[in-house]
Design a protein around this motif. Structure first.
Motif, PDB file in Angstrom:
ATOM      1  N   UNK A  51     -39.661 -30.225 -13.276  1.00  0.00           N
ATOM      2  CA  UNK A  51     -40.098 -31.529 -12.779  1.00  0.00           C
ATOM      3  C   UNK A  51     -41.402 -31.400 -12.010  1.00  0.00           C
ATOM      4  N   UNK A  52     -42.157 -32.475 -12.004  1.00  0.00           N
ATOM      5  CA  UNK A  52     -43.346 -32.583 -11.175  1.00  0.00           C
ATOM      6  C   UNK A  52     -43.446 -34.019 -10.690  1.00  0.00           C
ATOM      7  N   UNK A  53     -44.377 -34.286  -9.815  1.00  0.00           N
ATOM      8  CA  UNK A  53     -44.644 -35.643  -9.352  1.00  0.00           C
ATOM      9  C   UNK A  53     -46.136 -35.896  -9.500  1.00  0.00           C
ATOM     10  N   UNK A  54     -46.476 -36.876 -10.322  1.00  0.00           N
ATOM     11  CA  UNK A  54     -47.882 -37.169 -10.592  1.00  0.00           C
ATOM     12  C   UNK A  54     -48.377 -38.435  -9.905  1.00  0.00           C
ATOM     13  N   UNK A  55     -47.499 -39.126  -9.182  1.00  0.00           N
ATOM     14  CA  UNK A  55     -47.930 -40.342  -8.505  1.00  0.00           C
ATOM     15  C   UNK A  55     -47.008 -40.671  -7.359  1.00  0.00           C
ATOM     16  N   UNK A  56     -47.520 -41.469  -6.454  1.00  0.00           N
ATOM     17  CA  UNK A  56     -46.715 -41.884  -5.317  1.00  0.00           C
ATOM     18  C   UNK A  56     -47.454 -42.916  -4.510  1.00  0.00           C
ATOM     19  N   UNK A  57     -46.787 -43.417  -3.477  1.00  0.00           N
ATOM     20  CA  UNK A  57     -47.390 -44.438  -2.630  1.00  0.00           C
ATOM     21  C   UNK A  57     -46.762 -44.397  -1.249  1.00  0.00           C
ATOM     22  N   UNK A  58     -47.578 -44.699  -0.244  1.00  0.00           N
ATOM     23  CA  UNK A  58     -47.073 -44.899   1.109  1.00  0.00           C
ATOM     24  C   UNK A  58     -46.418 -46.271   1.142  1.00  0.00           C
ATOM     25  N   UNK A  59     -45.369 -46.426   1.932  1.00  0.00           N
ATOM     26  CA  UNK A  59     -44.685 -47.713   1.963  1.00  0.00           C
ATOM     27  C   UNK A  59     -44.560 -48.299   3.369  1.00  0.00           C
ATOM     28  N   UNK A  60     -45.299 -47.763   4.317  1.00  0.00           N
ATOM     29  CA  UNK A  60     -45.293 -48.318   5.665  1.00  0.00           C
ATOM     30  C   UNK A  60     -46.239 -49.501   5.768  1.00  0.00           C
ATOM     31  N   UNK A  61     -46.216 -50.183   6.883  1.00  0.00           N
ATOM     32  CA  UNK A  61     -47.141 -51.297   7.070  1.00  0.00           C
ATOM     33  C   UNK A  61     -48.592 -50.811   6.966  1.00  0.00           C
ATOM     34  N   UNK A  62     -49.365 -51.427   6.088  1.00  0.00           N
ATOM     35  CA  UNK A  62     -50.751 -51.020   5.853  1.00  0.00           C
ATOM     36  C   UNK A  62     -51.558 -51.034   7.145  1.00  0.00           C
ATOM     37  N   UNK A  63     -52.317 -49.969   7.371  1.00  0.00           N
ATOM     38  CA  UNK A  63     -53.176 -49.873   8.534  1.00  0.00           C
ATOM     39  C   UNK A  63     -52.487 -49.454   9.815  1.00  0.00           C
ATOM     40  N   UNK A  64     -51.167 -49.269   9.784  1.00  0.00           N
ATOM     41  CA  UNK A  64     -50.448 -48.875  10.994  1.00  0.00           C
ATOM     42  C   UNK A  64     -50.407 -47.355  11.105  1.00  0.00           C
ATOM     43  N   UNK A  65     -50.024 -46.876  12.266  1.00  0.00           N
ATOM     44  CA  UNK A  65     -49.901 -45.434  12.488  1.00  0.00           C
ATOM     45  C   UNK A  65     -48.770 -44.844  11.652  1.00  0.00           C
ATOM     46  N   UNK A  66     -47.828 -45.688  11.212  1.00  0.00           N
ATOM     47  CA  UNK A  66     -46.690 -45.224  10.423  1.00  0.00           C
ATOM     48  C   UNK A  66     -46.831 -45.551   8.942  1.00  0.00           C
ATOM     49  N   UNK A  67     -48.054 -45.866   8.504  1.00  0.00           N
ATOM     50  CA  UNK A  67     -48.267 -46.280   7.121  1.00  0.00           C
ATOM     51  C   UNK A  67     -47.705 -45.286   6.118  1.00  0.00           C
ATOM     52  N   UNK A  68     -47.833 -44.008   6.357  1.00  0.00           N
ATOM     53  CA  UNK A  68     -47.346 -42.994   5.410  1.00  0.00           C
ATOM     54  C   UNK A  68     -46.167 -42.190   5.945  1.00  0.00           C
ATOM     55  N   UNK A  69     -45.454 -42.713   6.919  1.00  0.00           N
ATOM     56  CA  UNK A  69     -44.268 -42.021   7.411  1.00  0.00           C
ATOM     57  C   UNK A  69     -43.161 -42.041   6.357  1.00  0.00           C
ATOM     58  N   UNK A  70     -43.169 -43.059   5.501  1.00  0.00           N
ATOM     59  CA  UNK A  70     -42.219 -43.197   4.401  1.00  0.00           C
ATOM     60  C   UNK A  70     -43.034 -43.342   3.124  1.00  0.00           C
ATOM     61  N   UNK A  71     -42.583 -42.696   2.061  1.00  0.00           N
ATOM     62  CA  UNK A  71     -43.296 -42.797   0.799  1.00  0.00           C
ATOM     63  C   UNK A  71     -42.355 -42.683  -0.376  1.00  0.00           C
ATOM     64  N   UNK A  72     -42.881 -42.980  -1.546  1.00  0.00           N
ATOM     65  CA  UNK A  72     -42.145 -42.789  -2.779  1.00  0.00           C
ATOM     66  C   UNK A  72     -42.994 -41.927  -3.703  1.00  0.00           C
TER      67      UNK A  72
END
Length: 177
Positions: A51-72
């Motif tokens: 397996x590999x991962x070729x894509x993803x996204x941050x799902x936190x509130x845009x522009x916040x300090x926690x923007x990328x604390x959670x991702x997919x």
């Protein structure tokens, strides 16, 4: 105002709860002859063999300090091919090159994606606060309709779990013709 979320849209495939993932996802993966998927609580990368991962996204509130604390992130066969799953994770740390490491909180199987559809996980929105929608949708469509959307799901940012979401509750920007 519509809240940003990650939604997945494809043909009917239930969202899997944390305790259902290993059993439920294994049958979907076996049916597609894909390698074993991620275990909840594991840290990625590295990904399991095959397996590999070729894509993803941050799902936190845009522009916040926690923007990328959670991702997919997507899970694809390393030999090539369409995604077989999507994982959600909380950022654990960075590796020696500065790339984020994720603690897996949920995994959801992605149904087979027909040639005229694609997985949209970064430009979907819903009015349901705290959700990040993911969708499989027809190329050229911007709204999720019974004709354009085949499967939808969403990540609940607070719990880190995938939940079911109705296609009618999702709007996605579509950058494909």
């Amino acid at each position: 105002m519509r809240a940003a979320l990650a939604a997945v849209i494809l043909t009917a495939s239930p969202a899997l709860a944390l305790d259902d993932v290993p059993r439920g996802l294994a049958s979907v993966v076996a049916a597609r002859q894909a390698p074993a998927l991620l275990a909840i609580g594991s840290i990625v990368p590295p990904y399991p063999d095959g397996l590999t991962s070729l894509g993803g996204a941050c799902v936190g509130p845009a522009g916040s300090a926690t923007e990328c604390a959670v991702g997919i992130g997507t899970l694809e066969p390393a030999a090539g091919g369409a995604p077989v799953g999507i994982y959600a994770g909380r950022q654990a740390s960075d590796d020696e090159t500065g790339r984020p490491l994720w603690i897996v909180t949920a995994v959801i199987a992605v149904p087979t994606i027909p040639e005229d559809r694609f997985l949209n996980y970064s430009t979907c929105r819903t009015e349901r606060a705290g959700l990040h929608p993911i969708a499989v949708m027809r190329s050229g469509s911007g709204e999720i309709t019974p004709e354009s959307g085949a499967w939808t799901a969403a990540l609940d940012r607070d719990s880190g779990r995938f939940v079911e979401i109705a296609p009618a509750a999702v709007t996605c920007e579509n950058f494909l013709p």
